[in-house]
Design a protein around this motif. Structure first.
Motif, PDB file in Angstrom:
ATOM      1  N   TYR A   3       0.821  -1.206   0.000  1.00  0.00           N
ATOM      2  CA  TYR A   3       0.000   0.000   0.000  1.00  0.00           C
ATOM      3  C   TYR A   3       0.856   1.256   0.000  1.00  0.00           C
ATOM      4  CZ  TYR A   3       1.241   0.285   4.958  1.00  0.00           C
ATOM      5  OH  TYR A   3       1.942   0.382   6.137  1.00  0.00           O
ATOM      6  N   LYS A   4       0.196   2.374  -0.251  1.00  0.00           N
ATOM      7  CA  LYS A   4       0.821   3.687  -0.158  1.00  0.00           C
ATOM      8  C   LYS A   4      -0.069   4.583   0.689  1.00  0.00           C
ATOM      9  CE  LYS A   4       3.433   3.561  -4.509  1.00  0.00           C
ATOM     10  NZ  LYS A   4       3.228   2.143  -4.725  1.00  0.00           N
ATOM     11  N   LEU A   5       0.479   5.723   1.087  1.00  0.00           N
ATOM     12  CA  LEU A   5      -0.284   6.703   1.855  1.00  0.00           C
ATOM     13  C   LEU A   5      -0.488   7.938   0.979  1.00  0.00           C
ATOM     14  CD1 LEU A   5       1.658   6.338   5.226  1.00  0.00           C
ATOM     15  CD2 LEU A   5      -0.606   5.426   4.708  1.00  0.00           C
ATOM     16  N   ARG A   6      -1.736   8.362   0.838  1.00  0.00           N
ATOM     17  CA  ARG A   6      -2.064   9.490  -0.039  1.00  0.00           C
ATOM     18  C   ARG A   6      -2.700  10.623   0.761  1.00  0.00           C
ATOM     19  NH1 ARG A   6      -5.558   7.682  -4.867  1.00  0.00           N
ATOM     20  NH2 ARG A   6      -7.211   7.561  -3.274  1.00  0.00           N
ATOM     21  N   CYS A   7      -2.206  11.837   0.543  1.00  0.00           N
ATOM     22  CA  CYS A   7      -2.764  13.005   1.227  1.00  0.00           C
ATOM     23  C   CYS A   7      -4.143  13.323   0.669  1.00  0.00           C
ATOM     24  CB  CYS A   7      -1.830  14.203   1.050  1.00  0.00           C
ATOM     25  SG  CYS A   7      -2.473  15.728   1.792  1.00  0.00           S
ATOM     26  N   VAL A   8      -5.115  13.449   1.537  1.00  0.00           N
ATOM     27  CA  VAL A   8      -6.478  13.734   1.110  1.00  0.00           C
ATOM     28  C   VAL A   8      -6.599  15.155   0.559  1.00  0.00           C
ATOM     29  CG1 VAL A   8      -8.881  13.881   1.894  1.00  0.00           C
ATOM     30  CG2 VAL A   8      -7.407  12.090   2.773  1.00  0.00           C
TER      31      VAL A   8
END
Length: 406
Positions: A3-8
């Motif tokens: 997974y990755k982390l994405r800024c909302v």
């Protein structure tokens, strides 16, 4: 799971080892992160009975041999209420009772993930700020997991919840101020000592634990997704998680729709609703919060951006209810369904009562986030009195007659 982390807010993506909590460009308030998976499994057979939330491990941001809290979190009951649905003109009404979790609240789902990640990353102390439920959840699950917990609560938090913390052995710091004051102080102290943060919105993995409530409900309904899902709203993470759970299932191809998500707030703490209705999500409408529903009495919601975007994407909305409506809802829901909820949990039912005419012919699921035994003092004024009698048959009969029991 990869997974990755994405800024909302800005849409930047990060590898998990690049950032721990929030987007460094957008900051801790607007830069909340969402977990985005490279692929999602299509498995539809889940052992909820024995695994609880870990039945969905393939949908969670954990390693294959991840730590599991040695308590059964999740697998909470979903009740169908046919008569009440008919009374309200609904096609179906379901109640997901998360007051049945180990520490009697929905927050156990998030705490289980937080502890798993803390163990994975090598932390021995986890902290959070809370009005009560997140705190009792973290302290209870931490005790079971052999990890230390430090809790920051507003001094006015219900004594039943504070007692839970002390029973579990947490270090409790009661802040002479609001929940928001406790939240800000906790971040300062946690950073100073290098502890792992379990604060709502700051930690992107909490939502992933919470989304399992929606996934469980879908599974328990044989993947027949309801038209509407309703849940109470404080910081905004739980309502966001309900959407995320249903969205992940749809993106995996397991289900074919996402319900309209309706977030219900207390009138005295409806900052998320105000922000949503303003249409400018990156300018939160903060306020001084006040409500009998302490678990959602939040004036500076930290997951407001995600909550507004997710609810809009579902075609849903936010509504608010008065403390009086919440108090009456606690009693009515208990008497009509057998589910005794704390004020924040009953807020969802109060919201359903308020807009039931808008939902005619629809199927609705209510997420009840906390057990009523956590705050019995608040509801006391909404119920009757105990009848005291002498130990004599005639005296008992007279009281029973006056009370309408015979």
């Amino acid at each position: 799971m990869s997974y990755k982390l994405r800024c909302v807010h800005c849409g930047r993506t990060y590898e998990p080892n690049e950032v721990l909590y929030t987007c460094p460009v957008c900051g801790p308030r607007l830069g909340t992160l969402e977990v985005v998976y490279d692929t999602l499994p299509t498995e539809t057979n889940f052992d909820l009975e024995h695994k609880g939330i870990w039945a969905f491990s393939d949908f969670l941001p954990v390693k294959k041999n991840h730590f599991e809290v040695p308590l059964l979190v999740g697998n909470t009951p979903l009740y169908e209420k046919k008569e009440l649905a008919k009374e309200m003109g609904l096609a179906n009404l379901y109640i997901k009772d998360d007051g049945r979790n180990p520490t009697a609240s929905y927050k156990d789902r998030a705490s289980a993930l937080a502890i798993a990640k803390a163990k994975e990353l090598g932390y021995d102390t986890v902290y959070c700020a809370s009005t009560g439920n997140a705190a009792s959840s973290l302290s209870g699950l931490a005790a079971a997991s052999g990890i230390k917990s430090v809790i920051f609560v507003p001094k006015a938090a219900p004594q039943a919840k504070i007692t839970q913390l002390l029973v579990y052995g947490a270090t409790v710091i009661a802040v002479d101020g609001s929940y928001d004051d406790a939240f800000d102080l906790s971040l300062q102290v946690g950073e100073e000592f290098g502890w792992y943060c379990r604060n709502s919105a700051i930690n992107p993995y909490l939502l992933e634990g919470k989304k399992t409530g929606a996934m469980e409900a879908a599974y328990q309904l044989d993947w027949n997704i309801p038209d509407v899902a309703m849940v109470s709203v404080g910081d905004g993470t739980v309502v966001s998680s309900i959407y995320k759970g249903f969205r992940d299932l749809k993106e995996a191809g397991i289900t074919n729709k996402i319900p309209k998500i309706i977030g219900v707030q207390a009138e005295g703490a409806n900052a998320v609703m105000r922000t949503f209705e303003s249409g400018i999500y990156d300018k939160p409408q903060d306020m001084k919060a006040s409500s009998m529903a302490d678990s959602i009495s939040v004036g500076k919601p930290r997951d407001v951006l995600k909550a507004c975007k997710y609810v809009e994407s579902s075609g849903g909305k936010f509504i608010s209810v008065s403390d009086e409506e919440i108090g009456k809802a606690i009693v009515e829901m208990a008497r009509k369904t057998g589910v005794f909820a704390e004020p924040a949990g009953a807020t969802t039912y109060a919201g359903l009562k308020k807009i039931s005419k808008e939902l005619l012919g629809m199927s609705v699921v209510l997420f009840i986030t906390g057990n009523g035994l956590k705050d019995i003092n608040t509801v006391r004024s909404y119920v009757g009195q105990v009848h005291v009698v002498k130990p004599e048959l005639q005296a008992a009969k007279e009281v029973l007659k006056d009370a309408g029991a015979i």
